[in-house]
Design an enzyme around this catalytic site. Structure first.
Site, mmCIF file in Angstrom:
data_model
loop_
_atom_site.group_PDB
_atom_site.id
_atom_site.type_symbol
_atom_site.label_atom_id
_atom_site.label_comp_id
_atom_site.label_asym_id
_atom_site.label_seq_id
_atom_site.Cartn_x
_atom_site.Cartn_y
_atom_site.Cartn_z
ATOM 1 N N ASP A 1 44.046 55.329 41.098
ATOM 2 C CA ASP A 1 43.971 55.257 42.561
ATOM 3 C C ASP A 1 44.142 53.844 43.108
ATOM 4 O OD1 ASP A 1 41.656 54.314 41.520
ATOM 5 O OD2 ASP A 1 40.315 55.401 42.849
ATOM 6 N N THR B 1 41.179 51.965 34.989
ATOM 7 C CA THR B 1 40.419 53.086 35.548
ATOM 8 C C THR B 1 41.205 54.363 35.300
ATOM 9 O OG1 THR B 1 39.711 54.144 37.605
ATOM 10 C CG2 THR B 1 41.343 52.437 37.835
ATOM 11 N N ARG C 1 28.098 47.161 35.451
ATOM 12 C CA ARG C 1 28.123 46.830 36.874
ATOM 13 C C ARG C 1 27.018 45.797 37.058
ATOM 14 N NH1 ARG C 1 31.610 50.887 38.597
ATOM 15 N NH2 ARG C 1 31.421 52.722 37.307
ATOM 16 N N ARG D 1 36.098 60.662 41.885
ATOM 17 C CA ARG D 1 35.102 60.585 42.969
ATOM 18 C C ARG D 1 35.764 60.450 44.329
ATOM 19 N NH1 ARG D 1 31.306 55.891 41.225
ATOM 20 N NH2 ARG D 1 33.315 55.443 40.359
ATOM 21 N N ASP E 1 41.246 56.862 37.174
ATOM 22 C CA ASP E 1 41.507 57.579 38.427
ATOM 23 C C ASP E 1 42.919 57.411 38.995
ATOM 24 O OD1 ASP E 1 38.999 58.647 38.479
ATOM 25 O OD2 ASP E 1 38.128 57.047 39.695
ATOM 26 N N GLY F 1 33.793 50.875 35.435
ATOM 27 C CA GLY F 1 33.865 52.013 34.509
ATOM 28 C C GLY F 1 34.841 51.736 33.379
ATOM 29 N N ASP G 1 38.654 48.158 41.648
ATOM 30 C CA ASP G 1 38.763 47.322 42.856
ATOM 31 C C ASP G 1 37.486 46.526 43.152
ATOM 32 O OD1 ASP G 1 37.397 49.585 43.678
ATOM 33 O OD2 ASP G 1 38.344 49.642 45.651
HETATM 34 P P1 ATP Z 1 35.426 51.533 38.847
HETATM 35 O O1 ATP Z 1 36.738 51.827 39.525
HETATM 36 O O2 ATP Z 1 35.361 52.068 37.470
HETATM 37 O O3 ATP Z 1 34.230 51.877 39.673
HETATM 38 P P2 ATP Z 1 35.053 48.842 39.708
HETATM 39 O O4 ATP Z 1 35.534 47.536 39.191
HETATM 40 O O5 ATP Z 1 35.529 49.260 41.068
HETATM 41 O O6 ATP Z 1 35.388 49.925 38.617
HETATM 42 P P3 ATP Z 1 32.401 48.338 40.718
HETATM 43 O O7 ATP Z 1 31.044 48.684 40.186
HETATM 44 O O8 ATP Z 1 32.757 48.733 42.090
HETATM 45 O O9 ATP Z 1 33.443 48.869 39.643
HETATM 46 O O10 ATP Z 1 32.543 46.730 40.625
HETATM 47 C C1 ATP Z 1 32.249 46.042 39.413
HETATM 48 C C2 ATP Z 1 31.363 44.865 39.725
HETATM 49 O O11 ATP Z 1 32.073 43.935 40.541
HETATM 50 C C3 ATP Z 1 30.109 45.183 40.514
HETATM 51 O O12 ATP Z 1 29.085 45.710 39.704
HETATM 52 C C4 ATP Z 1 29.759 43.802 41.069
HETATM 53 O O13 ATP Z 1 29.100 43.033 40.100
HETATM 54 C C5 ATP Z 1 31.137 43.186 41.306
HETATM 55 N N1 ATP Z 1 31.467 43.263 42.752
HETATM 56 C C6 ATP Z 1 31.957 44.304 43.417
HETATM 57 N N2 ATP Z 1 32.121 44.022 44.733
HETATM 58 C C7 ATP Z 1 31.695 42.752 44.888
HETATM 59 C C8 ATP Z 1 31.588 41.861 46.000
HETATM 60 N N3 ATP Z 1 31.961 42.219 47.233
HETATM 61 N N4 ATP Z 1 31.096 40.626 45.776
HETATM 62 C C9 ATP Z 1 30.730 40.238 44.553
HETATM 63 N N5 ATP Z 1 30.802 41.030 43.457
HETATM 64 C C10 ATP Z 1 31.283 42.261 43.609
#
Ligand code: ATP
Length: 317
Positions: free
Chosen positions: A124, A120, A66, A166, A122, A5, A97
């Site tokens: 968090d 982010t 994503r 969330r 959030d 995000g 994360d």
């Molecule tokens: P937000 O907090 O805004 O959701 P985020 O970085 O946690 O941000 P995610 O969609 O959970 O957002 O993760 C971003 C991208 O990281 C995912 O779309 C995926 O491509 C990659 N990713 C997440 N987990 C894994 C994993 N276990 N193995 C490989 N790639 C991953």
């Protein structure tokens, strides 16, 4: 790259990454659309002018995404080949994360190192007092809540205002205190509707001219519409309204705090890479830069401050 995000302050961080890299004699590439762009080879060499005039802008000039494909070994292999072709040995990931989990898997498979910055709204993630974008988001939300309070007061209305979060109630908690909310509803605590109603009823009996309940979108009893419905079922004499703030909280010009935080963390991330750090997130704790292993910097590790929760209750008297 930015991933997951978006959040205000990401551009300030990108600017700091690029300029700190160039200052240290590195070649810097921008990767568009997070891991999607890494797989598609959507790279461009960045010079200082690419990041001119962006510190004040919300969103991310690198775009974000994503990526389902990065979750697969084939996708990651393609990403690695693209990086190798450009001579890229390490990268800064501004994201959440999930982004850090992806980077950890990637490093294990191909040895490409990553230092992360928590981008982010959030707030968090464990390993930083504030995540990038949180301060802007709460200031945007409070601006809206103040306006809602004006109209709520004029009509003796009760408003249920839904803020983002969330899995976390940090935005709700901060805006609840700053906006003088009568109550907050967050995922970290069990929501007792009867207790919420008795709190609101007490205020009503004392002729409070309005009431505002801040609801984090991810509460286990539902969002603001659901909570309002549950309250209304028992007290249909309340003139209730719901307002969902939504994505406005993710946009807008970053605050001074977020611009400085993004700048500091961007510089720290590049210096971390140069020092040979990997699988760590650059954060700021008590005004000091700290590096926290990705494995620890995950969601749900950040605890809600119980005193702040009590403060909402006391100040709603
Ligand atoms: P937000 O907090 O805004 O959701 P985020 O970085 O946690 O941000 P995610 O969609 O959970 O957002 O993760 C971003 C991208 O990281 C995912 O779309 C995926 O491509 C990659 N990713 C997440 N987990 C894994 C994993 N276990 N193995 C490989 N790639 C991953």
């Amino acid at each position: 790259m930015t991933s997951g995000g978006d959040s205000p302050g990401m551009n300030a961080c990108i600017r700091a990454v690029v300029r700190t890299g160039l200052y240290n004699g590195l070649e810097v590439y921008g990767i568009r659309r997070g891991y999607e762009g890494m797989i598609d080879g959507d790279f461009f060499k960045m010079e200082s002018y690419h990041v001119s005039n962006i510190i004040q802008r919300g969103g991310t000039i690198l775009k974000t995404a994503r990526s389902q494909r990065f979750m697969t070994p084939e996708g990651r292999k393609t990403a690695f080949e693209n990086l190798k072709q450009h001579g890229i040995e390490g990268f800064v990931a501004i994201g959440g994360d999930g982004t850090f989990r992806g980077a950890t898997v990637f490093e294990k498979e191909f040895g490409i190192t990553c230092v992360g910055v928590a981008g982010t709204i959030d707030n968090d993630l464990f390993g930083t007092d504030f995540t990038l974008g949180f301060d802007t988001a709460i200031n945007t939300a409070i601006d809206a809540i103040d306006k809602i309070r004006d109209t709520a007061m004029s009509h003796n209305r009760m408003f249920f205002v839904e803020v983002m979060g969330r899995d976390a109630g940090f935005i709700a908690l901060s805006t609840g205190i700053a906006g003088g909310a009568e109550a907050i509803v967050i995922p970290e605590t069990e929501t007792n509707i009867d207790y919420l109603i008795s709190t609101l009823e007490r205020g009503w009996l004392r002729q409070k001219s309005s009431a505002i309940v801040i609801v984090a979108e991810g509460d286990e009893r539902g969002g603001a519409f659901e909570i309002a419905k549950l309250v209304k079922e028992k007290f249909d004499h309340y003139d209730t309204r719901v307002s969902v703030l939504g994505h406005i909280q993710r946009g807008g010009n970053p605050t001074v705090r977020d611009r400085i935080l993004g700048s500091r963390l961007g510089m720290a991330a590049v210096e971390g890479l140069i020092e040979g750090r990997k699988n760590v997130m650059a954060g700021q704790i008590n005004d000091e830069i700290v590096f926290t292993p990705f494995a620890n910097a995950t969601k749900h590790h950040m605890q809600i401050n119980k005193q702040m929760l009590q403060l909402v209750e006391i100040l709603a008297l």
